[in-house]
Write a protein that holds these residues in place. Sequence first.
Motif, PDB file in Angstrom:
ATOM      1  N   ARG A   1      42.590  32.944  44.521  1.00 34.29           N
ATOM      2  CA  ARG A   1      41.774  34.043  45.043  1.00 34.29           C
ATOM      3  C   ARG A   1      42.054  35.376  44.366  1.00 34.29           C
ATOM      4  O   ARG A   1      41.190  36.257  44.345  1.00 34.29           O
TER       5      ARG A   1
ATOM      6  N   THR B   1      42.902  38.224  41.527  1.00 37.92           N
ATOM      7  CA  THR B   1      42.676  38.572  40.127  1.00 37.92           C
ATOM      8  C   THR B   1      44.012  38.930  39.483  1.00 37.92           C
ATOM      9  O   THR B   1      45.033  39.091  40.166  1.00 37.92           O
TER      10      THR B   1
ATOM     11  N   ASP C   1      33.303  37.695  47.882  1.00 39.66           N
ATOM     12  CA  ASP C   1      32.252  38.280  47.051  1.00 39.66           C
ATOM     13  C   ASP C   1      32.471  39.771  46.825  1.00 39.66           C
ATOM     14  O   ASP C   1      32.225  40.292  45.729  1.00 39.66           O
TER      15      ASP C   1
ATOM     16  N   ALA D   1      35.293  40.139  44.317  1.00 44.32           N
ATOM     17  CA  ALA D   1      34.860  39.736  42.976  1.00 44.32           C
ATOM     18  C   ALA D   1      33.984  40.815  42.341  1.00 44.32           C
ATOM     19  O   ALA D   1      34.142  41.143  41.154  1.00 44.32           O
ATOM     20  N   ASP D   2      33.068  41.375  43.127  1.00 43.13           N
ATOM     21  CA  ASP D   2      32.184  42.419  42.595  1.00 43.13           C
ATOM     22  C   ASP D   2      32.976  43.686  42.275  1.00 43.13           C
ATOM     23  O   ASP D   2      32.696  44.370  41.283  1.00 43.13           O
TER      24      ASP D   2
ATOM     25  N   ASP E   1      36.122  43.763  41.385  1.00 44.38           N
ATOM     26  CA  ASP E   1      36.910  43.479  40.188  1.00 44.38           C
ATOM     27  C   ASP E   1      36.056  43.564  38.927  1.00 44.38           C
ATOM     28  O   ASP E   1      36.539  43.962  37.864  1.00 44.38           O
TER      29      ASP E   1
END
Length: 242
Positions: free
Chosen positions: A122, A124, A156, A159-160, A162
């Motif tokens: 999960r 980064t 989400d 992720a966005d 990052d």
Amino acid sequence: MAWSTREVADLAGTTVNTVRHYHQVGLLEQPSRSSNGYKSYEVSHLVQLLRIRRLRELGVPLDQIDRVSAGDDRALAALEDIDAELAVTIERLQQARVEIRTIIDGATTTDLPRGFENLTARLTETERSLMLIYSQVYDDEAMRDIRVMLESDPADVRADFDALPPDADEQTRIRMAERYAVGLAHDLTTYPWLQDPLAHHRGRPQMTWEAVAESVAALYNPAQLDVIARAHVIALATIAAG
């Protein structure tokens, strides 16, 4: 029978430098010298060296050997202390073996602190770096809370965030900040210490604060830092509004 320094070291299964060090710290008596000026070791020195070696094999630190060798209540107390220290060391090494096996099996990486193994997929690279730094400056309770936060954060949104480029436009930043603020408001409410993180610091408070601030500034790009600042304002306003 007399031996040279090298000979007595070989007999005792140690090195010349170690013998010299034992002389320097007062654990080994100085031998007499032969007519040619060289040190002349006797059986008593060999016995001393073997006793020291035996105690070292048992994990007795050099500065405790005199106490342990005393043969009285001081010796027993010293051994009790050493036994307790060894128990802690063994527990730490056993835990290290478990973690190493987890890494070997591919379930985690070497750049995550203990307890975060299940988050490997999960997180980064930036988040993993931050977790290492956080584990050094925050206490165990704070790290447990941070782990729970990461487990519950929407994948989400993270992720966005990052993927946000450093030159993201204004509207993109606004939308990202609004999404980011939802989870942040929840975390600030659930974990009030986040508004006073120094309450869970390790070491000197000022150094802790500087380490966290500098790490965040170095690991995130300008757009991400802007989003974090905006999201914090939105989250606090949301909390204040009830």
